[in-house]
Design an enzyme around this catalytic site. Structure first.
Site, PDB file in Angstrom:
ATOM      1  N   LYS A 263       0.651  -1.232  -0.024  1.00 14.44           N
ATOM      2  CA  LYS A 263       0.014  -0.044  -0.227  1.00 14.44           C
ATOM      3  C   LYS A 263       0.860   1.259  -0.065  1.00 14.44           C
ATOM      4  O   LYS A 263       1.949   1.244   0.497  1.00 14.44           O
ATOM      5  CB  LYS A 263      -0.764   0.143   1.323  1.00 14.44           C
ATOM      6  N   ARG A 337     -10.350 -11.492   2.371  1.00 15.60           N
ATOM      7  CA  ARG A 337     -10.944 -12.593   1.603  1.00 15.60           C
ATOM      8  C   ARG A 337     -10.361 -13.955   1.529  1.00 15.60           C
ATOM      9  O   ARG A 337     -10.916 -15.083   1.773  1.00 15.60           O
ATOM     10  CB  ARG A 337     -11.673 -12.199   0.310  1.00 15.60           C
TER      11      ARG A 337
HETATM   12  N1  BES Z   1      -7.996  -3.786   4.622  1.00 14.76           N
HETATM   13  C1  BES Z   1      -8.154  -3.415   3.204  1.00 14.76           C
HETATM   14  C2  BES Z   1      -9.381  -2.736   3.036  1.00 14.76           C
HETATM   15  C3  BES Z   1      -9.480  -0.994   3.461  1.00 14.76           C
HETATM   16  C4  BES Z   1      -8.893  -0.333   2.539  1.00 14.76           C
HETATM   17  C5  BES Z   1     -10.568  -0.878   4.418  1.00 14.76           C
HETATM   18  C6  BES Z   1      -8.927   1.217   3.117  1.00 14.76           C
HETATM   19  C7  BES Z   1     -10.485   0.399   4.734  1.00 14.76           C
HETATM   20  C8  BES Z   1      -9.702   1.524   3.982  1.00 14.76           C
HETATM   21  C9  BES Z   1      -8.381  -4.590   2.319  1.00 14.76           C
HETATM   22  O1  BES Z   1      -7.521  -5.667   2.727  1.00 14.76           O
HETATM   23  C10 BES Z   1      -7.733  -4.205   1.023  1.00 14.76           C
HETATM   24  O2  BES Z   1      -6.737  -4.028   0.914  1.00 14.76           O
HETATM   25  N2  BES Z   1      -8.548  -4.120  -0.016  1.00 14.76           N
HETATM   26  C11 BES Z   1      -8.272  -3.637  -1.304  1.00 14.76           C
HETATM   27  C12 BES Z   1      -8.874  -4.988  -2.364  1.00 14.76           C
HETATM   28  C13 BES Z   1      -8.060  -4.632  -3.542  1.00 14.76           C
HETATM   29  C14 BES Z   1      -6.815  -4.962  -3.886  1.00 14.76           C
HETATM   30  C15 BES Z   1      -9.248  -5.459  -4.643  1.00 14.76           C
HETATM   31  C16 BES Z   1      -8.824  -2.519  -1.671  1.00 14.76           C
HETATM   32  O3  BES Z   1      -9.921  -2.209  -1.154  1.00 14.76           O
HETATM   33  O4  BES Z   1      -8.312  -1.480  -2.183  1.00 14.76           O
HETATM   34 MN    MN Z   2      -5.519  -5.594   2.001  1.00 11.96          MN
END
Ligand code: BES
Ligand code: MN
Ligand code: ZN
Length: 484
Positions: A263, A337
């Protein structure tokens, strides 16, 4: 924080020796002959408290009252957000005097929902996280007394609110802890501590057991970190042995860096909150122990870190889930997931009547619904209605999202049964479609709490949501099904 419920008829408010007497007014209030009414009448004549929701008048040592101050709060009885705002303003207004006791008087009895809103709002407004900031000024209020006319009519709502507050505060505590203070093992210890409470048991599985179960998707996420994973299993047994449980599955990523699909640095700290689903499960168990409803509940928490490193799973890697389905991990940041799908398969062994998973799953859900409502997904109409209604009566709101099969198109891949990501469009839904593949054996709903579980900015912190919603749902299940 302790709460007491008092009957208006048995309480002499002029003699109430409290640090702050908070009086919640509504526009429909008809003043009587008592001292508080007289004061209110005088104030409204003077125009010092406009009959507009959100207005507040803080009176220091009012004549004829034993309280140190009396705060009049103008609200719209029907608006939960009004009641929250004005109570938070009142708590801020009296904070400097370091009150230890407050008394909350409803000029007109609230609905059960509004009583719960007021009580949780009072707790929320005075909450302080001190675990990693011991010098922070801790909450001074230790007792809140609630005065209403109809005690028998509001007792159940009061009890549930008190239990909810205890659960919400446990969820906040674990949500707020930084990842080095909330590792998977520490989270497991927190669950173990709950097993000291009546009717709660706890089992914790480590890496060996999880490998033996064949949880290849969960293991793939955990393998990049030196912190060993934990699979936490809680049970609350309030009904007979044969009663099928409701199973709660909480995402417990104690830190989500994204892994190899790392990230951006900005706000990455907030990924310590990626175990708020797990924290909400802990909170619900805390509240169940208080309320002792006649229901069986199982709580499952897959807990691990998602980190990049020499052992990390890589984009393109294919793993085999506990269900036997192979998964191509195209993006290691879609890890929630992966830990959930194996836990959802594991949930089958409890022969659940319903499975709910709770997860800070997608940024897309934040875009869709913001911080007001959690999103939920289910193919079951009755469950959908029950969740919406539990959201309304707890004022921990949620909203139904779609599950059309066409949303699953993007999860197709040439290299495995399913990919772990589709494109960006409809990201919250494609995540739910991925999970749905693992839930064929029971009735299921997925709650995406990415927008509601914590606040960013100056008020940064866990909210304790959706403990209130889940608790209300479970209490309704228990009420419908008291015999089995
Ligand atoms: N924990 C995150 C989701 C999240 C991101 C919650 C920002 C709150 C704020 C999750 O594990 C994630 O990174 N999801 C990705 C999925 C994507 C790679 C398909 C997302 O939402 O960007
Ligand atoms: Mn994630
Ligand atoms: Zn995550």
């Amino acid at each position: 924080m302790n709460f007491e419920l008092l009957a208006l008829a048995q309480t002499d408010l002029t003699q109430e020796k409290t640090d702050a007497l908070l009086v919640i007014l509504t526009s429909a209030f008809q003043p009587g002959q008592d001292a508080v009414s007289a004061l209110i009448a005088k104030v409204s004549q003077s125009g010092d408290l406009p009959a507009k929701a959100g207005q507040l008048l803080d009176i220091y040592r009012p004549a004829g009252f034993a309280c140190a101050r009396l705060v009049l709060l103008q609200t719209d009885a029907a608006s939960a957000s009004d009641v929250r705002k004005v109570l938070s303003a009142a708590v801020a207004s009296i904070k400097a005097s370091k009150p230890t006791q407050v008394t909350l008087l409803f000029a007109q009895d609230p609905s059960p929902t509004m009583l719960r809103v007021a009580l949780t709002a009072l707790a929320d407004a005075s909450y302080v996280f001190t675990t990693t900031k011991p010098k922070a000024e801790a909450r001074t209020i230790d007792t809140a007394r609630l005065v209403v006319a109809d005690v028998p009519g509001l007792q159940a709502a009061f009890d549930q609110a008190v239990a909810a507050v205890a659960g919400i505060e446990l969820a906040k505590e674990w949500g707020n802890r930084p990842a080095n203070h909330a590792t998977p093992s520490k989270l497991a210890q927190a669950a173990r501590a709950l097993s000291k409470l009546p009717r709660i048991k706890c089992k914790v599985h480590g890496p060996k057991e999880v490998a033996k179960l064949g949880m290849g998707a969960f293991e793939a996420v955990a393998q990049g970190s030196d912190e060993p994973l934990r699979l936490i299993e809680l049970s609350y047994n309030g009904a007979g042995k044969s009663a099928q449980p409701v199973v709660l599955v909480g995402k417990g990523i104690t830190f989500d860096s994204g892994g190899i699909s790392i990230k951006p640095a900005a706000e990455m700290d907030e990924m310590k909150f990626d175990m708020c689903g797990a924290a909400s499960v802990l909170g619900v168990f805390r509240a169940l122990a208080d309320l002792q409803p006649k229901i069986n509940v199982v709580g499952l928490i897959p807990a691990c870190e998602n980190l990049p490193g020499g052992h990390s799973v890589k984009p393109g890697d294919v793993v085999t889930s506990m269900s036997g389905q192979t998964i191509e991990i195209l993006n290691t940041d879609a890890e929630g997931r992966l830990v959930l799908c194996d836990t959802l398969t594991f949930a089958e062994r409890f022969k659940p009547r319903v499975v709910l998973d709770i997860a800070t799953l997608t940024g897309a859900c934040v875009i869709a619904l913001g911080a007001v409502r959690s999103g939920f997904f289910t193919a079951d109409q009755a469950l959908s209605a029950a969740l919406v209604s539990a959201g309304e009566s707890s004022q921990d709101l949620c909203w139904p999202m779609p599950l059309d099969d066409d949303y699953a198109e993007g999860l197709k891949t040439n290299f495995a049964d399913v990919a772990n990501v589709a494109g960006r469009p409809g990201g919250a839904i494609t995540a739910a479609k991925f999970l749905q593949r693992f839930t064929g054996a029971y009735t299921w709903a997925h709650l995406d709490i990415a927008g509601t579980a914590w606040k960013s900015g100056t008020a940064k912190g866990a909210t304790g949501r959706p403990v209130g919603l889940l608790l209300e749902y479970l209490m309704c299940c228990a009420a419908v099904n008291t015999t089995t």
